[in-house]
Design an enzyme around this catalytic site. Sequence first.
Site, PDB file in Angstrom:
ATOM      1  N   THR A 134       0.800  -1.102  -0.044  1.00  0.00           N
ATOM      2  CA  THR A 134      -0.016  -0.007   0.121  1.00  0.00           C
ATOM      3  C   THR A 134       0.844   1.139  -0.083  1.00  0.00           C
ATOM      4  O   THR A 134       0.546   2.380  -0.611  1.00  0.00           O
ATOM      5  CB  THR A 134      -0.973   0.049   1.140  1.00  0.00           C
ATOM      6  OG1 THR A 134      -1.577  -1.183   1.298  1.00  0.00           O
ATOM      7  CG2 THR A 134      -1.731   1.238   1.386  1.00  0.00           C
ATOM      8  N   THR A 160       2.508 -10.763 -10.926  1.00  0.00           N
ATOM      9  CA  THR A 160       1.657 -11.663 -11.569  1.00  0.00           C
ATOM     10  C   THR A 160       1.924 -11.606 -12.991  1.00  0.00           C
ATOM     11  O   THR A 160       2.213 -10.721 -13.805  1.00  0.00           O
ATOM     12  CB  THR A 160       0.278 -11.148 -11.354  1.00  0.00           C
ATOM     13  OG1 THR A 160       0.047 -11.113 -10.159  1.00  0.00           O
ATOM     14  CG2 THR A 160      -0.730 -12.503 -11.878  1.00  0.00           C
ATOM     15  N   GLU A 241      -6.094   0.355 -14.131  1.00  0.00           N
ATOM     16  CA  GLU A 241      -6.335  -1.101 -13.645  1.00  0.00           C
ATOM     17  C   GLU A 241      -7.528  -0.905 -12.950  1.00  0.00           C
ATOM     18  O   GLU A 241      -8.235  -2.114 -12.776  1.00  0.00           O
ATOM     19  CB  GLU A 241      -4.827  -1.273 -12.826  1.00  0.00           C
ATOM     20  CG  GLU A 241      -5.129  -2.600 -12.353  1.00  0.00           C
ATOM     21  CD  GLU A 241      -3.863  -3.258 -11.796  1.00  0.00           C
ATOM     22  OE1 GLU A 241      -2.732  -2.602 -11.964  1.00  0.00           O
ATOM     23  OE2 GLU A 241      -3.826  -4.078 -10.649  1.00  0.00           O
ATOM     24  N   ASN A 371      -8.895  -1.205  -0.640  1.00  0.00           N
ATOM     25  CA  ASN A 371     -10.229  -0.545  -0.829  1.00  0.00           C
ATOM     26  C   ASN A 371     -10.349   0.559   0.371  1.00  0.00           C
ATOM     27  O   ASN A 371     -10.871   1.657   0.259  1.00  0.00           O
ATOM     28  CB  ASN A 371     -11.517  -1.376  -0.472  1.00  0.00           C
ATOM     29  CG  ASN A 371     -11.799  -2.105  -1.762  1.00  0.00           C
ATOM     30  OD1 ASN A 371     -11.235  -1.956  -2.808  1.00  0.00           O
ATOM     31  ND2 ASN A 371     -13.032  -2.585  -1.804  1.00  0.00           N
TER      32      ASN A 371
HETATM   33  C1  LIG Z   1      -3.518 -12.211  -6.715  1.00  0.00           C
HETATM   34  C2  LIG Z   1      -2.539 -10.963  -6.477  1.00  0.00           C
HETATM   35  C3  LIG Z   1      -1.980 -10.418  -7.724  1.00  0.00           C
HETATM   36  C4  LIG Z   1      -0.952  -9.113  -7.586  1.00  0.00           C
HETATM   37  N1  LIG Z   1      -0.406  -8.855  -8.644  1.00  0.00           N
HETATM   38  C5  LIG Z   1       0.441  -7.548  -8.722  1.00  0.00           C
HETATM   39  C6  LIG Z   1       1.228  -7.409  -9.583  1.00  0.00           C
HETATM   40  O1  LIG Z   1       1.020  -7.879 -10.759  1.00  0.00           O
HETATM   41  N2  LIG Z   1       2.081  -6.507  -9.772  1.00  0.00           N
HETATM   42  C7  LIG Z   1       2.249  -5.801  -8.433  1.00  0.00           C
HETATM   43  O2  LIG Z   1       3.068  -4.912  -8.260  1.00  0.00           O
HETATM   44  N3  LIG Z   1       1.440  -6.170  -7.136  1.00  0.00           N
HETATM   45  C8  LIG Z   1       0.547  -7.205  -7.412  1.00  0.00           C
HETATM   46  N4  LIG Z   1      -0.122  -7.349  -6.195  1.00  0.00           N
HETATM   47  C9  LIG Z   1       0.081  -6.970  -4.972  1.00  0.00           C
HETATM   48  C10 LIG Z   1      -1.162  -6.024  -4.576  1.00  0.00           C
HETATM   49  O3  LIG Z   1      -1.100  -4.634  -5.253  1.00  0.00           O
HETATM   50  C11 LIG Z   1      -0.815  -5.629  -2.932  1.00  0.00           C
HETATM   51  O4  LIG Z   1      -1.192  -6.785  -2.191  1.00  0.00           O
HETATM   52  C12 LIG Z   1      -1.501  -4.458  -2.478  1.00  0.00           C
HETATM   53  O5  LIG Z   1      -1.051  -3.043  -2.870  1.00  0.00           O
HETATM   54  C13 LIG Z   1      -1.625  -4.383  -0.880  1.00  0.00           C
HETATM   55  O6  LIG Z   1      -0.128  -4.417  -0.476  1.00  0.00           O
HETATM   56  P1  LIG Z   1       0.256  -5.415   0.675  1.00  0.00           P
HETATM   57  O7  LIG Z   1      -0.076  -6.947   0.178  1.00  0.00           O
HETATM   58  O8  LIG Z   1       1.720  -5.165   0.893  1.00  0.00           O
HETATM   59  O9  LIG Z   1      -0.374  -4.989   1.747  1.00  0.00           O
HETATM   60  P2  LIG Z   1      -0.429  -4.179   2.869  1.00  0.00           P
HETATM   61  O10 LIG Z   1       0.242  -2.772   2.285  1.00  0.00           O
HETATM   62  O11 LIG Z   1       0.435  -4.558   3.999  1.00  0.00           O
HETATM   63  O12 LIG Z   1      -1.673  -3.711   3.531  1.00  0.00           O
HETATM   64  C14 LIG Z   1      -2.534  -4.672   4.138  1.00  0.00           C
HETATM   65  C15 LIG Z   1      -3.926  -4.075   4.519  1.00  0.00           C
HETATM   66  O13 LIG Z   1      -3.480  -2.970   5.507  1.00  0.00           O
HETATM   67  C16 LIG Z   1      -4.448  -2.040   5.163  1.00  0.00           C
HETATM   68  N5  LIG Z   1      -3.847  -0.679   5.187  1.00  0.00           N
HETATM   69  C17 LIG Z   1      -2.670  -0.625   4.759  1.00  0.00           C
HETATM   70  N6  LIG Z   1      -2.273   0.797   4.673  1.00  0.00           N
HETATM   71  C18 LIG Z   1      -3.226   1.352   5.033  1.00  0.00           C
HETATM   72  C19 LIG Z   1      -3.584   2.867   5.088  1.00  0.00           C
HETATM   73  N7  LIG Z   1      -2.849   3.677   4.954  1.00  0.00           N
HETATM   74  N8  LIG Z   1      -4.762   3.092   5.412  1.00  0.00           N
HETATM   75  C20 LIG Z   1      -5.827   2.141   5.668  1.00  0.00           C
HETATM   76  N9  LIG Z   1      -5.513   0.901   5.294  1.00  0.00           N
HETATM   77  C21 LIG Z   1      -4.257   0.391   5.155  1.00  0.00           C
HETATM   78  C22 LIG Z   1      -5.274  -2.399   4.248  1.00  0.00           C
HETATM   79  O14 LIG Z   1      -6.682  -2.933   4.498  1.00  0.00           O
HETATM   80  C23 LIG Z   1      -4.683  -3.427   3.418  1.00  0.00           C
HETATM   81  O15 LIG Z   1      -5.214  -4.087   2.696  1.00  0.00           O
HETATM   82  C24 LIG Z   1      -1.138  -8.476  -6.347  1.00  0.00           C
HETATM   83  C25 LIG Z   1      -1.549  -9.293  -5.018  1.00  0.00           C
HETATM   84  C26 LIG Z   1      -2.295 -10.318  -5.333  1.00  0.00           C
HETATM   85  C27 LIG Z   1      -2.952 -10.955  -4.011  1.00  0.00           C
END
Ligand SMILES: Cc1cc2nc3c(=O)[nH]c(=O)nc-3n(C[C@H](O)[C@H](O)[C@H](O)COP(=O)(O)OP(=O)(O)OC[C@H]3O[C@@H](n4cnc5c(N)ncnc54)[C@H](O)[C@@H]3O)c2cc1C
Length: 388
Positions: A134, A160, A241, A371
């Site tokens: 994020t 991906t 996207e 979201n």
């Molecule tokens: C199937 C799949 C395909 C993907 N494909 C790609 C891809 O092709 N390329 C790529 O680069 N990435 C890809 N992603 C990564 C995806 O974009 C990230 O999972 C997403 O951006 C969230 O980052 P994170 O998983 O590090 O979660 P985190 O950043 O650790 O966040 C976890 C949760 O914490 C909460 N949170 C975090 N920060 C805040 C905030 N400031 N305010 C409120 N709530 C917050 C949210 O609820 C969030 O869902 C993919 C992920 C999946 C599961």
Amino acid sequence: MLRFDLTDEQRKLKEEIRTYLDSHITPELLNELKENPDGGPLWSQYIKELGEDGWLGIGWPIEYGGQGRTPLEQYIFLEEIERTGVNIPFITLETVGPTLMKLGTEEQKNYFLPKILKGEVEIAVGYTEPQAGTDLASLQTRAVRDGDSYVINGQKVFTTNAHMADYIWLAARTDPDAPKHKGISIFLVPTSLPGFSVTPMNLIGERSNVSYYDNVRVPLSALVGEENKGWEYITTQLSLERLMLSTYSRMERMIEETITWASENEFDGARVIDQPGVRDSLAELTVEMEILRLLNYRAAWGHSNEKAAPYRPSMNKVFAAELNQKVFDTCMQVMGMFGQMETGSEWAVADGYAPEHAKKRLVYLFGGGANDVQRDLVARFGLGLPKS
Ligand SMILES: Cc1cc2nc3c(=O)[nH]c(=O)nc-3n(C[C@H](O)[C@H](O)[C@H](O)COP(=O)(O)OP(=O)(O)OC[C@H]3O[C@@H](n4cnc5c(N)ncnc54)[C@H](O)[C@@H]3O)c2cc1C
């Protein structure tokens, strides 16, 4: 006055696309995808044919091999192709391509755009890192200029399709001393280069990858647009996207399949569809899906007609991701145990469409930006509220 529906011509086009896809998605192609979800020769042939027959670039300018229609027609194509459940290189066609068209160098546009429209190139997105999801602007992958090349070192997660891609649309830090949003650049990194490698990340319902960059040397021409302007390119790509992730057609198909099943099956001596609770639920979903449909037409239309409404794709993505959960959960409940039967089971409804897509679409709650954060963007840019 803005007309909140398709024109007769656009409806005709939608039907034409559906007829074309119905005749090109053969049982043999579906079988190949069951055996190998990454696709084999029939799938490659299908993508090439879509390109040759002019569908991939329906809303793209003629100079790059498109049909010169608008983003709304491109969106209609996306809805229809999504409905089939057979993937195409969505990220390449719907997000990276249009971003390159807007912000890439002339050389990049002339090289990549016609290839994308012919289905000859696949590009994966490399943004997320173990410590930067994020909070993407904290990314640590480095690109250091060395003579007539950049040398890239770092690691990305969730890249991906990297295992099938020809290039990675990679975000890397080029100025470590600048404020974190201002020192990032985007590169198109060929996956054939020495020092690039991937390992699988097996997720619920699909594969993603960890991708590694170990002294990967790219020419200066791999830099997209200008150095240190990467944040603008990232947000442009992500905005596209989010609209892409908001499509309603798989939900529409799920509701249709459920209505058919509920009309043909009985529970306690009455047709399932005649139960008031079932009717209420399906009617409510249909209304909400109609709202999503109109929101998406509005956002797609806005791409060519509005200067700045960056909150629209965020708003649609939040609504679509949550509605998607509701549609698949409700439809699976209506069908009871049958709704949970997967592809291959003799009891599966519509060959397991519900469980397959319910699993795959969980990611939409946070993919393309969580979201929670999208709600924040809508509050700031849509409602003018202060940054939280
Ligand atoms: C199937 C799949 C395909 C993907 N494909 C790609 C891809 O092709 N390329 C790529 O680069 N990435 C890809 N992603 C990564 C995806 O974009 C990230 O999972 C997403 O951006 C969230 O980052 P994170 O998983 O590090 O979660 P985190 O950043 O650790 O966040 C976890 C949760 O914490 C909460 N949170 C975090 N920060 C805040 C905030 N400031 N305010 C409120 N709530 C917050 C949210 O609820 C969030 O869902 C993919 C992920 C999946 C599961």
